[in-house]
Scaffold this active site. Structure first.
Site, PDB file in Angstrom:
ATOM      1  N   ASP A  57      28.793  42.538  47.356  1.00  0.00           N
ATOM      2  CA  ASP A  57      30.121  42.317  47.911  1.00  0.00           C
ATOM      3  C   ASP A  57      31.150  42.618  46.831  1.00  0.00           C
ATOM      4  OD1 ASP A  57      28.687  41.386  50.046  1.00  0.00           O
ATOM      5  OD2 ASP A  57      29.394  39.312  49.920  1.00  0.00           O
ATOM      6  N   HIS A 109      33.809  44.067  54.306  1.00  0.00           N
ATOM      7  CA  HIS A 109      33.848  42.664  53.888  1.00  0.00           C
ATOM      8  C   HIS A 109      35.154  42.029  54.359  1.00  0.00           C
ATOM      9  CE1 HIS A 109      32.331  39.230  51.904  1.00  0.00           C
ATOM     10  NE2 HIS A 109      33.065  39.296  50.799  1.00  0.00           N
ATOM     11  N   HIS A 113      40.464  37.422  52.457  1.00  0.00           N
ATOM     12  CA  HIS A 113      39.227  36.689  52.176  1.00  0.00           C
ATOM     13  C   HIS A 113      39.359  35.250  52.671  1.00  0.00           C
ATOM     14  CE1 HIS A 113      35.589  35.506  49.945  1.00  0.00           C
ATOM     15  NE2 HIS A 113      35.328  36.804  49.915  1.00  0.00           N
ATOM     16  N   HIS A 203      27.061  40.317  43.829  1.00  0.00           N
ATOM     17  CA  HIS A 203      28.480  40.659  43.851  1.00  0.00           C
ATOM     18  C   HIS A 203      28.792  41.646  42.727  1.00  0.00           C
ATOM     19  CE1 HIS A 203      28.206  36.802  45.940  1.00  0.00           C
ATOM     20  NE2 HIS A 203      29.321  37.128  46.550  1.00  0.00           N
TER      21      HIS A 203
END
Length: 246
Positions: A57, A109, A113, A203
C-alpha cells in the site's frame, strides 16, 4: 370461529398456490442463490501451489517507494501488486509510472484515507471514482482491485464497491511493518505466517521505515521455502481454474 377457520383455510390455500408457482418457476432456487451471494473481501485463496502475492500500500511519502522498487528489481521479483491512493499518485507520478513500467499490478487504495464504513455510498462512489481517474490519468491503468483505507469495510461498503466493478482485497498475513517493530520482527512474522495462496500486506509509504531492510530477507526466506510470487489477479485466476477443475 367460522371466520377464523375460513381465514386459516384461505391462508393454507394461498401458501399451497405459492408453493406450486415456486416449484414451476424455480424461484426458490433463485432466491436461495441470491441469498448466498453475499459480498465478500478476498484474504487468500485455497490452493496447494506454493504461490503468494506480495502487496504494497502507498498513501504518502517519497523516501520509501523508490527504494522498495529498487529492492524488488535487485531481487528479480517480477510479480507484485501495489495499491495506490489517488492523491499520492498525482503527487508522485514518476514513481507511479515506474511501478507500471516495471510490470507490477496496480490497484486502488482510495482517495482520502478515511474509513469507508463511516460514510454513505454516494461518498464512497465519489472517492473511489476520483482515485480511479487519478491512477488512470498517470499510469493509464483502470484499477479493478481495491484495498480500502485501513482495510475498513462492512457488508454495505463491499456491496457498493462490488457494484462499481471492484474486487475488495484484504490480506491473510500482515507484516505490521507500519508499526516499525524492528527489521527482524517484520521478517519473522511474514515467514512464520505465510502459506500457499496467501496475500501478504506490506507498505511502501514513508511510515514504513524498515520495509526496505526487511524485504530482501522476506523474499529470500519465502523462496527458500519454495514459494513463487504472483500478482493478486493471478492468484484469483488460479483459484477460479481450480474451482472449475473440481
Amino acid at each position: 370461529m367460522r371466520s377464523v377457520r375460513r381465514m386459516t383455510v384461505i391462508t393454507l390455500l394461498a401458501a399451497f398456490c405459492l408453493a406450486l408457482v415456486f416449484a414451476a418457476t424455480g424461484q426458490p432456487q433463485v432466491l436461495a442463490a441470491e441469498k448466498e451471494k453475499k459480498p465478500t473481501a478476498i484474504y487468500k485463496v485455497d490452493t496447494d501451489q506454493k504461490v503468494v502475492a506480495l502487496t504494497f500500500d502507498i498513501s504518502w511519502g517519497n523516501k520509501v517507494p523508490d527504494p522498495t522498487l529498487d529492492v524488488l528489481e535487485k531481487e528479480k521479483v517480477k510479480k507484485a501488486t501495489f495499491f495506490l491512493s489517488g492523491p499520492w499518485t498525482l503527487r508522485h507520478p514518476e514513481t507511479a509510472k515506474r511501478i507500471h513500467e516495471m510490470g507490477y499490478e496496480i490497484g486502488s487504495h482510495g482517495n482520502l484515507h478515511k474509513d469507508f464504513s463511516n460514510y454513505p455510498d454516494s461518498w464512497i462512489r465519489e472517492q473511489v471514482s476520483i482515485a480511479e481517474r487519478s491512477i488512470q490519468q498517470v499510469t493509464g491503468v483502470k484499477p479493478t482491485l481495491i484495498r480500502t483505507p485501513n482495510g475498513d469495510f462492512n457488508p454495505r461498503v463491499l456491496r457498493c464497491l462490488n457494484q462499481m466493478g471492484y474486487t475488495v482485497i484484504q490480506w491473510n498475513t500482515d507484516s505490521l511493518d507500519w508499526k516499525n517493530p524492528g527489521t527482524q520482527a517484520i521478517v519473522n512474522r511474514v515467514l512464520k505466517r505465510a502459506e500457499p495462496g496467501d496475500i501478504i500486506l506490506m507498505h511502501a509509504s514513508d511510515s514504513s521505515k524498515q520495509i526496505t531492510e526487511a524485504l530482501p530477507q522476506i523474499i529470500d526466506g519465502l523462496r527458500a521455502k519454495g514459494y513463487q510470487f504472483v500478482t493478486v489477479s493471478e492468484l484469483l485466476a488460479q483459484a477460479k481454474v481450480q474451482s472449475k477443475v473440481e
